[in-house]
Design a protein around this motif. Structure first.
Motif, PDB file in Angstrom:
ATOM      1  N   THR B  78       0.789  -1.249   0.000  1.00  0.00           N
ATOM      2  CA  THR B  78       0.000   0.000   0.000  1.00  0.00           C
ATOM      3  C   THR B  78       0.815   1.290   0.000  1.00  0.00           C
ATOM      4  O   THR B  78       0.332   2.325   0.418  1.00  0.00           O
ATOM      5  N   ILE B  79       2.047   1.220  -0.469  1.00  0.00           N
ATOM      6  CA  ILE B  79       2.883   2.433  -0.439  1.00  0.00           C
ATOM      7  C   ILE B  79       2.565   3.331  -1.640  1.00  0.00           C
ATOM      8  O   ILE B  79       2.431   2.849  -2.759  1.00  0.00           O
ATOM      9  N   ILE B  80       2.433   4.617  -1.349  1.00  0.00           N
ATOM     10  CA  ILE B  80       2.114   5.603  -2.374  1.00  0.00           C
ATOM     11  C   ILE B  80       3.197   6.674  -2.379  1.00  0.00           C
ATOM     12  O   ILE B  80       3.552   7.206  -1.323  1.00  0.00           O
ATOM     13  N   ASN B 110     -14.042   6.537   2.030  1.00  0.00           N
ATOM     14  CA  ASN B 110     -12.781   6.839   2.709  1.00  0.00           C
ATOM     15  C   ASN B 110     -11.700   5.834   2.320  1.00  0.00           C
ATOM     16  O   ASN B 110     -11.749   4.673   2.720  1.00  0.00           O
ATOM     17  N   VAL B 111     -10.730   6.281   1.520  1.00  0.00           N
ATOM     18  CA  VAL B 111      -9.635   5.377   1.141  1.00  0.00           C
ATOM     19  C   VAL B 111      -8.502   5.432   2.173  1.00  0.00           C
ATOM     20  O   VAL B 111      -7.468   4.801   1.998  1.00  0.00           O
ATOM     21  N   ALA B 182      -2.326   3.915   1.978  1.00  0.00           N
ATOM     22  CA  ALA B 182      -3.785   4.007   1.926  1.00  0.00           C
ATOM     23  C   ALA B 182      -4.365   2.635   2.196  1.00  0.00           C
ATOM     24  O   ALA B 182      -3.639   1.638   2.243  1.00  0.00           O
ATOM     25  N   ARG B 183      -5.679   2.614   2.377  1.00  0.00           N
ATOM     26  CA  ARG B 183      -6.352   1.333   2.639  1.00  0.00           C
ATOM     27  C   ARG B 183      -6.614   0.682   1.291  1.00  0.00           C
ATOM     28  O   ARG B 183      -7.468   1.132   0.522  1.00  0.00           O
ATOM     29  N   HIS B 184      -5.885  -0.416   1.012  1.00  0.00           N
ATOM     30  CA  HIS B 184      -5.891  -0.974  -0.341  1.00  0.00           C
ATOM     31  C   HIS B 184      -7.282  -1.433  -0.787  1.00  0.00           C
ATOM     32  O   HIS B 184      -7.709  -1.124  -1.899  1.00  0.00           O
TER      33      HIS B 184
END
Lengths: 96, 416
Positions: B78-80, B110-111, B182-184
């Motif tokens: 989940t890395i952005i 809500n992500v 983020a929440r995948h």
């Protein structure tokens, strides 16, 4: 972890080996005559099948020799080991 | 689509939360669509959403052989971030990061984006030079980036060890403060809900077994639930891209590899940033549940098996012990693998193909999650207009013929 049968040293753990990618990709006989499309196919395009894959391995921590392997890319089962330069063996019963 | 708000929450609380509407329908596939998207993961759902929203193309089906968002979108770490080296990459990843920043509001879902900062560590003199070069390149492209020396790394991330008494000490790091996690699942669910509300059919448990063509033009897909006609077919199948492309007679410069990740048992908050190291090779963040989320390199061999070797996990844990000796007592909860589609230049393909009406989006390799919004956004443009947007024009399939590769192995942060 996989077990791979080195033709010279016998069965060893995968960590002793180095992976060499798809087998049977021959260097073009006449590079000067090659089109851009043929270069792209030779350099970059790969079969990448889900099923039996012909690939090269090298026994890096053993005899350091290269050989070919037929391996199933979903089950990871090694179905054949054969020398460099030999044609791909027929395996009708394990068709992808 | 029922909008979520404080009022809908209160209203549903009164009825014991039993009457929330389903996020999306599960329709039977119709005989034909304008566009069939093959692959119901994050990128496919984002593509469907932007096709409907940005281009008014709503006669769309997303067909998925398994269940919605059960592949790499559910398996990544989940890395952005958007701190890629070359102009082409910076443009498309930065566009993605900007979309992320407005995504929860855009989707009314809500992500859980948390921009807690991403550090990429440097451990050698060469690392330091390359990292500073990348910081400068990022800034020229309008991407936020900073260089931290070792003391700065320690100040930003107190649990890390900057001891000089190790083989590869931390000499510094690049920092992108707007990066994060983020929440995948929420991303996929939010896009699916938004696409469904605009009329897109999401068809799960529908495996594509063939791509029908007439005189070099796509006419539809054969599936496990029968033939579905389509004027345009868009392949977004990540690890299985080569398998699908072969159905249309195409060879891709892609190889599929396992990429593993793992989590520890939940711990109290200890790490409030993302730390990535190419050289000792591990990346780590802490989830909201408290688990340490870890990942690193691919298994070397081609595979569709969604699992890899234990020695690959051991290597990344060894790296973790050097960087965070305090984590040595944490117990691991589980590990898993996904199948990543890796291109020779570690850059994606978002492109038309030689087959008319067939489009492909693949090759995101080990870093596709962060690109979910921009990948879908650019691919939707390519499908709707039958030509690439300038963001994804450089990521065409024919760059492997022209030689205009976009080499991002340095910024990809995963060895392959």
């Amino acid at each position: 972890m996989m077990r791979i049968e080195c033709p010279w040293c016998g069965g060893r753990d995968e960590t002793e080996f180095h992976y060499g990618g798809e087998a049977h990709i021959a260097r073009p006989e006449d590079p000067d005559a090659l089109s851009d499309e043929a270069w792209a196919d030779y350099l970059f395009m790969r079969a990448n099948p889900r099923g039996v894959h012909a690939e090269r391995w090298m026994h890096a921590q053993g005899c350091r020799r290269w050989f070919n392997v037929l391996r199933h890319t979903a089950s990871h089962e090694v179905v054949a080991v054969y020398p460099m330069g030999a044609p791909r063996p027929d395996l009708p019963e394990t068709a992808a | 689509m029922a909008r979520y708000s404080i009022f809908s929450l209160a209203r549903n609380a009164l009825t014991g939360h039993r009457d929330w509407p389903e996020l999306w329908r599960s329709p039977e596939p119709r005989p034909a669509y304008e566009v069939v998207i093959v692959g119901g993961g994050g990128h496919g759902l984002a593509t469907a959403y932007y096709l409907a929203k940005e281009h008014g193309v709503t006669d769309v089906a997303v067909v998925e052989k398994g269940w919605l968002a059960g592949g790499n979108i559910a398996r990544n770490t989940t890395i952005i971030r958007s701190n890629y080296l070359w102009d082409e990459s910076a443009a498309i990843y930065e566009h993605g990061l900007k979309l992320w920043e407005g995504l929860s509001r855009e989707l009314n879902f809500n992500v859980m984006l948390r921009q807690r900062g991403v550090m990429n560590l440097a451990h050698t003199e060469h690392d330091v030079r390359e990292s500073i070069r990348r910081v400068n390149a990022n800034r020229l492209n309008g991407v936020d980036a900073e260089w931290l020396d070792a003391e700065g790394v320690k100040a930003f991330c107190p649990p890390i060890s900057i001891s000089p008494d190790v083989r590869y000490p931390v000499l510094g790091a690049t920092l992108q403060r707007r990066g994060g996690v983020a929440r995948h699942d929420a991303v996929a669910w939010g896009y699916a809900r938004g696409a469904d509300a605009r009329g897109v059919d999401i068809v799960q448990h529908c495996e594509v077994t063939g791509i029908r063509r007439v005189r070099g033009r796509v006419t539809g897909v054969e599936t496990s639930r029968g033939f579905i006609g389509a004027r345009k077919v868009a392949l977004v199948a990540a690890g299985h891209s080569s398998v699908l492309a072969q159905m249309a007679g195409l060879r891709l410069p892609v190889e599929s590899h396992p990429l593993q990740a793992m989590v520890s048992e939940p711990l109290k908050p200890v790490l409030d940033c993302v730390v990535m190291s190419n050289a000792v090779h591990v990346y780590i963040s802490q989830s909201d549940k408290g688990e340490l989320v870890l990942g690193a390199g691919i298994d070397a061999f081609n595979s569709y098996g969604q699992r890899g070797g234990l020695h690959v996990l051991e290597d990344q844990l060894a790296a973790l012990m050097q960087l965070f000796p305090a984590f040595s007592r944490a117990r691991l909860l589980r590990s898993w693998g996904g199948i990543v589609d890796v291109c020779p230049d570690a850059s994606p393909i978002v492109s038309k193909t030689p087959v008319e009406g067939l489009y492909i989006n693949c090759g995101w390799g080990t870093g596709g999650f962060k690109a979910t919004p921009s990948s879908g956004w650019a691919f939707a443009h390519t499908i709707a207009r039958d030509e690439p947007h300038k963001l994804n024009a450089p990521f065409a399939l024919d760059r492997f013929t022209s030689g205009a590769l976009i080499d991002e192995h340095g910024a990809a942060a995963v060895a392959h």
